[in-house]
Design an enzyme around this catalytic site. Structure first.
Site, PDB file in Angstrom:
ATOM      1  N   ASP A  15       0.869  -1.176   0.000  1.00  0.00           N
ATOM      2  CA  ASP A  15       0.000   0.000   0.000  1.00  0.00           C
ATOM      3  C   ASP A  15       0.909   1.230   0.000  1.00  0.00           C
ATOM      4  OD1 ASP A  15       0.944   0.249   2.581  1.00  0.00           O
ATOM      5  OD2 ASP A  15      -1.031   0.295   3.544  1.00  0.00           O
ATOM      6  N   CYS A  72       3.214  -3.290   4.010  1.00  0.00           N
ATOM      7  CA  CYS A  72       2.380  -2.159   4.417  1.00  0.00           C
ATOM      8  C   CYS A  72       3.022  -1.558   5.664  1.00  0.00           C
ATOM      9  CB  CYS A  72       0.910  -2.543   4.604  1.00  0.00           C
ATOM     10  SG  CYS A  72       0.514  -3.557   6.041  1.00  0.00           S
ATOM     11  N   THR A  74       2.467  -1.724   9.017  1.00  0.00           N
ATOM     12  CA  THR A  74       2.775  -2.702  10.065  1.00  0.00           C
ATOM     13  C   THR A  74       3.037  -4.091   9.515  1.00  0.00           C
ATOM     14  OG1 THR A  74       0.451  -3.298  10.278  1.00  0.00           O
ATOM     15  CG2 THR A  74       1.264  -1.522  11.723  1.00  0.00           C
ATOM     16  N   HIS A 140       7.326 -30.717   9.152  1.00  0.00           N
ATOM     17  CA  HIS A 140       6.761 -29.402   8.826  1.00  0.00           C
ATOM     18  C   HIS A 140       5.815 -29.488   7.628  1.00  0.00           C
ATOM     19  CE1 HIS A 140       9.396 -27.754  11.789  1.00  0.00           C
ATOM     20  NE2 HIS A 140      10.460 -28.245  11.172  1.00  0.00           N
TER      21      HIS A 140
HETATM   22  C1  RB5 Z   1      -1.828   2.667   6.515  1.00  0.00           C
HETATM   23  O1  RB5 Z   1      -1.906   3.857   7.225  1.00  0.00           O
HETATM   24  C2  RB5 Z   1      -1.693   1.508   7.466  1.00  0.00           C
HETATM   25  O2  RB5 Z   1      -2.864   1.339   8.201  1.00  0.00           O
HETATM   26  C3  RB5 Z   1      -1.349   0.239   6.688  1.00  0.00           C
HETATM   27  O3  RB5 Z   1      -0.198   0.438   5.951  1.00  0.00           O
HETATM   28  C4  RB5 Z   1      -1.105  -0.983   7.531  1.00  0.00           C
HETATM   29  O4  RB5 Z   1      -0.206  -0.731   8.551  1.00  0.00           O
HETATM   30  C5  RB5 Z   1      -2.326  -1.670   8.000  1.00  0.00           C
HETATM   31  O5  RB5 Z   1      -2.266  -2.788   8.537  1.00  0.00           O
END
Ligand code: RB5
Length: 150
Positions: A15, A72, A74, A140
């Site tokens: 993202d 993304c 997190t 595994h």
């Molecule tokens: C974007 O602001 C943030 O929410 C996204 O990149 C991610 O961390 C969501 O899980």
């Protein structure tokens, strides 16, 4: 041992929060002579990670790209989305040892990185480990065979 498959490109998606790190990883892959497909996003404009995660997941499941690398802020949102797909084993990794074990024990087919919590240098080091670590199989394999929801 490299996990890359002959004739199969790596798939990347992110993202807006992961866009810049995705660019850095793409530059790194190019320097290593590794081809990739970029499923977007293509700018820092705010967007919704599922719009990019789902196409990347479908391509990994179809064998059109391997492995995937998803980013993304997190790592959680994009990783949760990827793992809705029965054939995806997406692993959130913030340390090299976690990436190594995600490959050795879980046969992770998508590396997920938390762009807002690791440096670019750390991310590239994690990418290196992920791309160079084989699955151990054995017990595994039995465990990952039980992962999909029937
Ligand atoms: C974007 O602001 C943030 O929410 C996204 O990149 C991610 O961390 C969501 O899980």
């Amino acid at each position: 041992m490299s996990i890359l498959k002959n004739g199969v490109k790596v798939g990347l998606c992110s993202d807006h929060a992961g866009y810049e790190l995705k660019n850095i990883i793409e530059g790194y892959l190019e320097a290593r002579g590794i081809e990739y497909v970029d499923f977007g996003t293509h700018s820092t404009e705010s967007c919704d990670y599922p719009d990019y995660a789902h196409p990347c997941a479908l391509a990994v499941e179809a064998g059109q790209v391997y492995p995937g690398i998803a980013i993304c802020g997190t790592g959680n949102g994009i990783g949760m989305t990827l793992n809705k797909h029965q054939g995806i084993r997406a692993a959130l990794c913030w340390e090299e040892d976690i990436a190594r074990l995600a490959r050795q024990h879980n046969d992770a087919n998508v590396l997920v990185l938390p762009a807002r919590f690791i440096s670019p240098e750390k991310a590239l080091s994690i990418v290196d480990v992920f791309l160079d670590t084989a699955f151990e199989g054995g017990r595994h394999q039995r465990r990952i065979d039980k992962m999909p929801v029937k």
